[in-house]
Write a protein that holds these residues in place. Structure first.
Motif, mmCIF file in Angstrom:
data_model
loop_
_atom_site.group_PDB
_atom_site.id
_atom_site.type_symbol
_atom_site.label_atom_id
_atom_site.label_comp_id
_atom_site.label_asym_id
_atom_site.label_seq_id
_atom_site.Cartn_x
_atom_site.Cartn_y
_atom_site.Cartn_z
ATOM 1 N N THR A 4 -4.291 54.594 15.286
ATOM 2 C CA THR A 4 -5.302 55.652 15.251
ATOM 3 C C THR A 4 -6.709 55.091 15.427
ATOM 4 O O THR A 4 -7.529 55.631 16.182
ATOM 5 N N GLU A 5 -6.995 53.992 14.729
ATOM 6 C CA GLU A 5 -8.314 53.366 14.842
ATOM 7 C C GLU A 5 -8.545 52.826 16.255
ATOM 8 O O GLU A 5 -9.653 52.905 16.795
ATOM 9 N N GLU A 6 -7.491 52.271 16.855
ATOM 10 C CA GLU A 6 -7.607 51.767 18.225
ATOM 11 C C GLU A 6 -7.925 52.895 19.201
ATOM 12 O O GLU A 6 -8.752 52.743 20.110
ATOM 13 N N GLU A 7 -7.268 54.047 19.018
ATOM 14 C CA GLU A 7 -7.513 55.200 19.887
ATOM 15 C C GLU A 7 -8.937 55.720 19.723
ATOM 16 O O GLU A 7 -9.584 56.109 20.704
ATOM 17 N N GLU A 8 -9.445 55.719 18.473
ATOM 18 C CA GLU A 8 -10.808 56.191 18.221
ATOM 19 C C GLU A 8 -11.824 55.281 18.883
ATOM 20 O O GLU A 8 -12.790 55.745 19.500
ATOM 21 N N ILE A 9 -11.630 53.971 18.771
ATOM 22 C CA ILE A 9 -12.549 53.014 19.377
ATOM 23 C C ILE A 9 -12.518 53.127 20.904
ATOM 24 O O ILE A 9 -13.555 53.096 21.571
ATOM 25 N N LEU A 236 -20.806 58.631 15.481
ATOM 26 C CA LEU A 236 -20.080 58.161 16.657
ATOM 27 C C LEU A 236 -19.965 56.650 16.680
ATOM 28 O O LEU A 236 -19.325 56.085 17.554
ATOM 29 N N VAL A 237 -20.622 55.982 15.736
ATOM 30 C CA VAL A 237 -20.536 54.534 15.692
ATOM 31 C C VAL A 237 -19.140 54.119 15.265
ATOM 32 O O VAL A 237 -18.606 54.657 14.283
ATOM 33 N N SER A 238 -18.542 53.212 15.953
ATOM 34 C CA SER A 238 -17.173 52.813 15.645
ATOM 35 C C SER A 238 -17.092 52.111 14.317
ATOM 36 O O SER A 238 -18.045 51.474 13.856
#
Length: 245
Positions: A4-9, A236-238
């Motif tokens: 999930t975090e990878e997709e968000e980044i 929006l900052v990762s």
């Protein structure tokens, strides 16, 4: 780091690419226009009178550049405001954004029609094309804003405030105002009225929209836009990426 975090980044990175591409188009357009403002090469061997004539001939280009720079700045700030509240994008957004950038890219051509020399400023068709392109940019940006309003639940942050941030209550009036301005331009051209009358029509249009904006969105003017922009962009900052040995 989970999937999930990878997709968000990845999503944030791709969205930043869209923003950077759009900013590059604006920057290139301004650069092209300013490069057009130059004296002819033959001026090196010209007399003082010829130099003065060349500078006077350059004044329409300079005035057109000032006007175009201001208008491009207005469209860019509004575009920046739109993308400052995005958290995602889709195919529709990309297509509408490209359509908007297409009309913006016509600015240098449009400016040249009213500023090639002093005689060109007397042609009504030059003014019609220049301001016609501005109207098309306005419509394209209005459609883009409308799309964000429709898709705000999936594409935007602060869903409840999207219409207020994008000043939709005023922007949607462009659907009516732009055809009216087009009709006024046609009347001016058809009856061969003084071509610079188109400028007055646009001035009235801008003043009315500005007053409506101050009336319905006074808080948007009272708070500096850049502070609102950076505040909204924080989300929006990762997230920090944990490095696993």
């Amino acid at each position: 780091m989970n999937i999930t975090e990878e997709e968000e980044i990845k999503k944030e990175f791709q969205l930043e690419r869209v923003v950077l591409f759009s900013d590059a188009v604006f920057a290139i357009i301004i650069t092209i226009m300013v490069l057009e403002m130059k004296l002819p090469e033959s001026i090196r061997h010209a007399s003082e009178i010829q130099v003065k004539e060349a500078i006077i001939d350059l004044l329409p280009r300079f005035l057109a550049y000032i006007l175009s720079f201001f208008l491009i700045g207005v469209f860019w700030v509004r575009h920046l405001r739109m993308f400052s509240i995005l958290k995602d994008y889709d195919k529709g957004l990309i297509i509408l954004n490209l359509a908007f950038l297409f009309f913006v890219s016509l600015f240098p051509f449009a400016a040249s029609l009213i500023a090639l020399n002093r005689k060109m400023m007397m042609y009504s068709w030059g003014f019609n094309i220049y301001f016609g392109i501005i109207l098309m940019i306005t419509v394209a940006q209005t459609v883009l804003i409308h799309y964000l309003i429709i898709k705000k639940s999936t594409l935007c942050i602060k869903n409840a405030k999207v219409e207020n941030i994008l000043e939709w209550r005023v922007q949607r009036l462009n659907y009516v105002a732009v055809p009216v301005v087009f009709a006024a331009m046609w009347v001016i051209s058809y009856f061969s009225v003084y071509p610079q009358m188109v400028v007055y029509v646009f001035a009235i249009f801008g003043i009315l929209m500005g007053r409506l904006k101050r009336r319905y969105y006074p808080k948007n003017d009272s708070q500096p836009f850049l502070s609102r922009l950076f505040t909204s962009r924080k989300k929006l900052v990762s997230k920090p990426v944990e490095v696993v040995d």
